[in-house]
Design a protein around this motif. Structure first.
Motif, mmCIF file in Angstrom:
data_model
loop_
_atom_site.group_PDB
_atom_site.id
_atom_site.type_symbol
_atom_site.label_atom_id
_atom_site.label_comp_id
_atom_site.label_asym_id
_atom_site.label_seq_id
_atom_site.Cartn_x
_atom_site.Cartn_y
_atom_site.Cartn_z
ATOM 1 N N PRO A 94 22.476 57.578 -54.579
ATOM 2 C CA PRO A 94 23.761 58.078 -55.081
ATOM 3 C C PRO A 94 24.316 59.144 -54.160
ATOM 4 O O PRO A 94 23.593 59.920 -53.559
ATOM 5 N N ALA A 95 25.613 59.089 -54.014
ATOM 6 C CA ALA A 95 26.266 60.114 -53.194
ATOM 7 C C ALA A 95 26.060 61.467 -53.848
ATOM 8 O O ALA A 95 26.144 61.602 -55.072
ATOM 9 N N PRO A 96 25.724 62.454 -53.060
ATOM 10 C CA PRO A 96 25.496 63.771 -53.671
ATOM 11 C C PRO A 96 26.750 64.303 -54.323
ATOM 12 O O PRO A 96 27.837 64.245 -53.755
ATOM 13 N N THR A 97 26.572 64.686 -55.571
ATOM 14 C CA THR A 97 27.692 65.253 -56.305
ATOM 15 C C THR A 97 27.772 66.740 -56.000
ATOM 16 O O THR A 97 26.817 67.477 -56.249
ATOM 17 N N PRO A 98 28.864 67.160 -55.408
ATOM 18 C CA PRO A 98 28.933 68.595 -55.086
ATOM 19 C C PRO A 98 28.940 69.419 -56.350
ATOM 20 O O PRO A 98 29.622 69.109 -57.326
ATOM 21 N N ASN A 99 28.098 70.417 -56.347
ATOM 22 C CA ASN A 99 28.061 71.307 -57.494
ATOM 23 C C ASN A 99 29.341 72.118 -57.527
ATOM 24 O O ASN A 99 29.786 72.645 -56.491
ATOM 25 N N PRO A 100 29.957 72.171 -58.695
ATOM 26 C CA PRO A 100 31.187 72.984 -58.762
ATOM 27 C C PRO A 100 30.882 74.438 -58.471
ATOM 28 O O PRO A 100 29.880 74.994 -58.917
ATOM 29 N N THR A 101 31.727 74.987 -57.665
ATOM 30 C CA THR A 101 31.550 76.393 -57.334
ATOM 31 C C THR A 101 31.921 77.215 -58.543
ATOM 32 O O THR A 101 33.055 77.150 -59.029
ATOM 33 N N PRO A 102 30.942 77.914 -59.087
ATOM 34 C CA PRO A 102 31.277 78.700 -60.278
ATOM 35 C C PRO A 102 32.259 79.804 -59.946
ATOM 36 O O PRO A 102 32.241 80.380 -58.859
ATOM 37 N N VAL A 103 33.139 79.990 -60.882
ATOM 38 C CA VAL A 103 34.096 81.078 -60.713
ATOM 39 C C VAL A 103 33.328 82.386 -60.822
ATOM 40 O O VAL A 103 32.592 82.613 -61.785
ATOM 41 N N PRO A 104 33.425 83.180 -59.792
ATOM 42 C CA PRO A 104 32.650 84.422 -59.857
ATOM 43 C C PRO A 104 33.103 85.290 -61.012
ATOM 44 O O PRO A 104 34.301 85.518 -61.218
ATOM 45 N N THR A 105 32.135 85.690 -61.786
ATOM 46 C CA THR A 105 32.422 86.566 -62.915
ATOM 47 C C THR A 105 32.316 88.003 -62.436
ATOM 48 O O THR A 105 31.265 88.409 -61.926
ATOM 49 N N PRO A 106 33.392 88.691 -62.521
ATOM 50 C CA PRO A 106 33.326 90.075 -62.032
ATOM 51 C C PRO A 106 32.318 90.870 -62.845
ATOM 52 O O PRO A 106 32.267 90.792 -64.077
ATOM 53 N N SER A 107 31.490 91.536 -62.133
ATOM 54 C CA SER A 107 30.507 92.373 -62.813
ATOM 55 C C SER A 107 31.232 93.523 -63.498
ATOM 56 O O SER A 107 32.214 94.054 -62.966
ATOM 57 N N PRO A 108 30.763 93.826 -64.663
ATOM 58 C CA PRO A 108 31.416 94.956 -65.348
ATOM 59 C C PRO A 108 31.264 96.227 -64.523
ATOM 60 O O PRO A 108 30.212 96.503 -63.952
ATOM 61 N N THR A 109 32.359 96.908 -64.429
ATOM 62 C CA THR A 109 32.338 98.154 -63.676
ATOM 63 C C THR A 109 31.523 99.175 -64.450
ATOM 64 O O THR A 109 31.838 99.499 -65.606
ATOM 65 N N PRO A 110 30.444 99.601 -63.844
ATOM 66 C CA PRO A 110 29.633 100.583 -64.576
ATOM 67 C C PRO A 110 30.396 101.885 -64.752
ATOM 68 O O PRO A 110 31.268 102.250 -63.948
ATOM 69 N N ALA A 111 30.096 102.494 -65.832
ATOM 70 C CA ALA A 111 30.729 103.780 -66.082
ATOM 71 C C ALA A 111 30.358 104.740 -64.961
ATOM 72 O O ALA A 111 29.211 104.781 -64.522
ATOM 73 N N PRO A 112 31.359 105.435 -64.461
ATOM 74 C CA PRO A 112 31.056 106.353 -63.358
ATOM 75 C C PRO A 112 30.042 107.398 -63.787
ATOM 76 O O PRO A 112 30.065 107.917 -64.901
ATOM 77 N N THR A 113 29.142 107.611 -62.890
ATOM 78 C CA THR A 113 28.136 108.631 -63.166
ATOM 79 C C THR A 113 28.750 109.995 -62.905
ATOM 80 O O THR A 113 29.236 110.267 -61.806
ATOM 81 N N ILE A 114 28.773 110.781 -63.919
ATOM 82 C CA ILE A 114 29.376 112.108 -63.776
ATOM 83 C C ILE A 114 28.292 113.126 -63.476
ATOM 84 O O ILE A 114 27.131 112.974 -63.852
ATOM 85 N N SER A 115 28.711 114.123 -62.757
ATOM 86 C CA SER A 115 27.782 115.173 -62.349
ATOM 87 C C SER A 115 27.494 116.114 -63.520
ATOM 88 O O SER A 115 28.250 116.165 -64.496
ATOM 89 N N PRO A 116 26.431 116.861 -63.427
ATOM 90 C CA PRO A 116 26.150 117.862 -64.488
ATOM 91 C C PRO A 116 27.278 118.880 -64.625
ATOM 92 O O PRO A 116 27.528 119.389 -65.739
ATOM 93 N N VAL A 117 27.967 119.164 -63.509
ATOM 94 C CA VAL A 117 29.079 120.113 -63.581
ATOM 95 C C VAL A 117 30.201 119.545 -64.437
ATOM 96 O O VAL A 117 30.767 120.249 -65.301
#
Length: 324
Positions: free
Chosen positions: A142-165
């Motif tokens: 069988p002809a190789p079926t190209p795997n669909p390129t998954p739509v990249p899921t944007p990683s959740p933006t981590p909450a910015p790490t705030i300084s102790p100040v």
């Protein structure tokens, strides 16, 4: 089998009767299978044969030089008894011998074997052809079926790490920390300056809050353009050593930006008078007159200078000759 009489006469025309008889017997001996003993002439009448004496020797030589093919005996015995060959009647001059045809020898009949039953051969079974293994049919690749390129899921933006100040400052921030979302806001610039202080780890929370309020005042009024700003831009110095500030213990209780009251010279403040001064609710005196560049400047607080009401220890306020 029938022979024409002239054929016999042609061959033996110069033979005596005895020689002809002998010749006929010889033919019978050498050609038993052609049944010479059954020869008959066309007219069935004997005829006297005259032989010339001078030709006897010649025909003797001819007969001696002649050879006759030997015919193999037949595989089956003759079905009928041979007929006696016709005899030639004797002539008046010499007697003619009648050729004697030997009786055919019957084929021997073998008696059946005694005491032994005839062997019946078992039928030979037809050979069974070996099964032919069909050539394997190659499975189509069988002809190789190209795997669909998954739509990249944007990683959740981590909450910015705030300084102790920042953690400490957000406890008193007038907008709950939202003012730091804009990196160009004067509050964000004041926080960044404070965090860059090499001695920040040695400051108490009180000092961090007081220095943040004073640096916000510097950033919002364009402190770099002041006439005098000694030590205000030096993070390594104590705030009580900054020009125009008076402390009681480690608390700043007076801010006086009036350079020459007689000549009504202020310190060239511009921009906005920030409400972060209200964080230092222990302050007692504020003097910032003669700063015309603050005139008509928008006050950050939509209610104007209502925030001054939070300075419960304030006893003196001079903001004359300003833009508000």
């Amino acid at each position: 089998m029938r022979f024409h009489r002239s054929a016999i006469i042609c061959i033996a025309c110069s033979l005596t009767t005895a020689q002809a008889t002998k010749f006929g017997r010889r033919l019978s001996d050498n050609h038993e299978q052609v049944r010479l003993e059954g020869v008959k002439f066309e007219d069935e009448q004997p005829e006297q044969i005259n032989f010339a004496a001078e030709d006897n020797s010649y025909w003797n030589r001819v007969l001696q030089s002649m050879s006759f093919p030997t015919v193999s005996p037949p595989t089956e015995p003759p079905t009928s008894s041979p007929s006696a060959s016709p005899s030639v009647a004797p002539t008046t001059s010499a007697p003619v011998d009648t050729p004697t045809t030997p009786a055919p020898t019957p084929a021997p009949v073998l008696p059946p074997p005694t005491g032994t039953e005839p062997t019946t051969l078992a039928p030979t079974p037809a050979p069974t052809p070996a099964p032919v293994t069909p050539a394997p049919t190659p499975n189509p690749t069988p002809a190789p079926t190209p795997n669909p390129t998954p739509v990249p899921t944007p990683s959740p933006t981590p909450a910015p790490t705030i300084s102790p100040v920042q953690v400490v400052i957000e406890t008193v921030a007038l907008q709950g920390g939202d003012e730091f979302d804009d990196p160009n806001s004067y509050q964000s610039r004041a926080l960044a300056w404070l965090e860059a202080n090499p001695n920040v780890d040695s400051y108490s929370n009180f000092q961090l809050i007081q220095r943040y309020a004073l640096r916000s005042f510097y950033e919002s009024t364009n402190g770099d353009s002041w006439f005098q700003n000694t030590n205000w831009d030096d993070p390594a110095t104590e705030e009580c050593t900054w020009r125009f500030l008076t402390c009681f213990g480690n608390q700043v209780v007076v801010i006086n930006m009036e350079i020459d009251s007689a000549r009504e010279i202020g310190n060239n403040l511009s921009g906005v008078f920030p409400p972060e001064i209200s964080i230092m609710n222990w302050i007692k005196r504020i003097q910032i007159p003669y700063n015309s560049k603050l005139e008509n400047e928008a006050i950050q607080d939509p209610n104007g200078l209502d925030w001054l009401g939070d300075l419960t220890q304030l006893t003196f306020l001079s903001i004359r000759e300003n833009g508000f």
